[in-house]
Motif scaffolding. Structure first.
Motif, short mmCIF file in Angstrom:
data_model
loop_
_atom_site.label_atom_id
_atom_site.label_comp_id
_atom_site.label_asym_id
_atom_site.label_seq_id
_atom_site.Cartn_x
_atom_site.Cartn_y
_atom_site.Cartn_z
N GLU A 16 54.12 44.56 35.18
CA GLU A 16 54.77 43.87 34.06
C GLU A 16 56.29 43.95 34.16
O GLU A 16 56.99 42.95 33.92
N ALA A 17 56.80 45.12 34.53
CA ALA A 17 58.25 45.28 34.67
C ALA A 17 58.79 44.42 35.82
O ALA A 17 59.85 43.78 35.69
N ASP A 18 58.07 44.39 36.93
CA ASP A 18 58.50 43.58 38.07
C ASP A 18 58.48 42.09 37.74
O ASP A 18 59.38 41.34 38.12
N ALA A 19 57.41 41.65 37.04
CA ALA A 19 57.31 40.24 36.67
C ALA A 19 58.45 39.85 35.72
O ALA A 19 59.04 38.77 35.85
N SER B 261 49.80 36.06 37.55
CA SER B 261 49.16 37.21 38.18
C SER B 261 49.13 38.42 37.25
O SER B 261 48.10 39.09 37.13
N VAL B 262 50.25 38.70 36.58
CA VAL B 262 50.29 39.88 35.72
C VAL B 262 49.34 39.71 34.54
O VAL B 262 48.70 40.69 34.10
N ALA B 263 49.20 38.50 34.04
CA ALA B 263 48.25 38.25 32.94
C ALA B 263 46.81 38.46 33.42
O ALA B 263 45.98 39.03 32.70
N ASP B 264 46.51 38.00 34.64
CA ASP B 264 45.17 38.19 35.19
C ASP B 264 44.86 39.67 35.38
O ASP B 264 43.73 40.12 35.12
N HIS B 265 45.84 40.43 35.84
CA HIS B 265 45.62 41.87 36.03
C HIS B 265 45.37 42.57 34.70
O HIS B 265 44.56 43.50 34.63
N GLU B 266 46.05 42.13 33.66
CA GLU B 266 45.82 42.73 32.34
C GLU B 266 44.39 42.45 31.88
O GLU B 266 43.70 43.35 31.35
N ARG B 267 43.92 41.22 32.07
CA ARG B 267 42.54 40.89 31.72
C ARG B 267 41.56 41.74 32.52
O ARG B 267 40.52 42.19 32.00
N LEU B 268 41.88 41.98 33.77
CA LEU B 268 41.00 42.77 34.63
C LEU B 268 40.91 44.22 34.15
O LEU B 268 39.81 44.78 34.03
N VAL B 269 42.06 44.83 33.85
CA VAL B 269 42.05 46.22 33.38
C VAL B 269 41.30 46.33 32.06
O VAL B 269 40.54 47.29 31.83
N ASN B 270 41.48 45.35 31.19
CA ASN B 270 40.76 45.38 29.91
C ASN B 270 39.25 45.26 30.12
O ASN B 270 38.46 45.91 29.42
N ALA B 271 38.82 44.44 31.08
CA ALA B 271 37.40 44.32 31.39
C ALA B 271 36.85 45.65 31.91
O ALA B 271 35.73 46.05 31.58
N TYR B 272 37.65 46.34 32.73
CA TYR B 272 37.23 47.66 33.19
C TYR B 272 37.07 48.63 32.02
O TYR B 272 36.09 49.36 31.93
N ALA B 273 38.07 48.63 31.15
CA ALA B 273 38.04 49.54 30.00
C ALA B 273 36.85 49.26 29.10
O ALA B 273 36.27 50.19 28.50
N ASP B 274 36.44 48.00 29.01
CA ASP B 274 35.28 47.61 28.18
C ASP B 274 33.96 47.80 28.92
O ASP B 274 32.89 47.51 28.34
#
Length: 234
Positions: free
Chosen positions: A135-138, A194-207
């Motif tokens: 997120e910081a890099d983006a 890309s950063v938005a997709d990664h956030e969705r991915l981490v949230n899916a893992y957490a769920d």
């Protein structure tokens, strides 16, 4: 981990993508790293000639370590060494890009399924540290930092699958895969997608939603391919 560590991080992650290379302490490997990073990050484009004499002067060495470095680059399909001509950076063909992305999409979908089944809540939460760097890099528009942190994120995912053979299969895609990924992320608008997709991915893992995580992971990879395809840069 912070963005100032990217120069060291990229050399560490570069080494993890290599196939059977012995150690990283020799001068030949140092020269190899320098050229490989330049190719992956797009500073040495396809067709760029690699001047052995200039490299020998730059690294204050004989031609022997340079030749060894070039052979490593040739093995990784980053450089072509024609007879009686200067080596040059290998071209990129769209069919090759498509095939590698298709393989990678399937492998990372499997990574996501295994990660949901095997990783602890604490391990999944650890991916959010990588997400914060992305997120910081983006936000800064720093493509190189984003790329290497993205490689770190994906390597962390693969390790959480707890399947060594799967990790070896991913590594076998080699540095050409890194080259394509950097090209994709350098295209306009790609970092934010890309950063938005990664956030969705981490949230899916957490769920603990294995189906969604696998679908997001596959989509994330193939979105990168489609960006290259649309760009006409290959």
């Amino acid at each position: 981990m912070t963005a100032v560590e990217v120069p060291d991080l990229r050399r560490e992650l570069l080494f993890t993508a290599l196939r059977g290379t012995d150690g990283g302490s020799s001068l030949a490997f140092t020269i190899f790293q320098e050229i490989a990073i330049g190719i992956v990050e797009g500073r040495l484009p396809p067709g760029h000639e690699v001047n052995s004499a200039e490299l020998a002067r730059r690294f204050t060495t004989s031609r022997t370590p340079v030749r060894e470095a070039l052979l490593l680059l040739e093995r990784e399909s980053l450089v072509i060494i024609p007879p009686r001509r200067r080596p040059y950076v290998s071209p990129v063909a769209m069919p090759q890009v498509r095939e590698i992305y298709e393989i990678r999409a399937s492998l990372y979908a499997l990574v996501s399924e295994l990660l949901v089944a095997r990783a602890s809540d604490e391990e999944i939460e650890g991916l959010r540290a990588w997400q914060g760097l992305l997120e910081a890099d983006a936000a800064a528009g720093d493509v190189d930092a984003y790329f290497w942190h993205n490689v770190g994120f994906r390597n962390a995912e693969a390790s959480l699958s707890k399947n060594g053979e799967l990790q070896r299969r991913l590594s076998s895609l080699g540095l050409q895969m890194h080259r394509f990924r950097h090209l994709s992320l350098s295209l306009p608008g790609r970092l934010l997608h890309s950063v938005a997709d990664h956030e969705r991915l981490v949230n899916a893992y957490a769920d603990r939603d294995a189906g969604l995580a696998a679908a997001v992971s596959r989509s994330l990879v193939m979105r990168g391919y489609r960006a290259i395809e649309r760009s006409g840069r290959v």
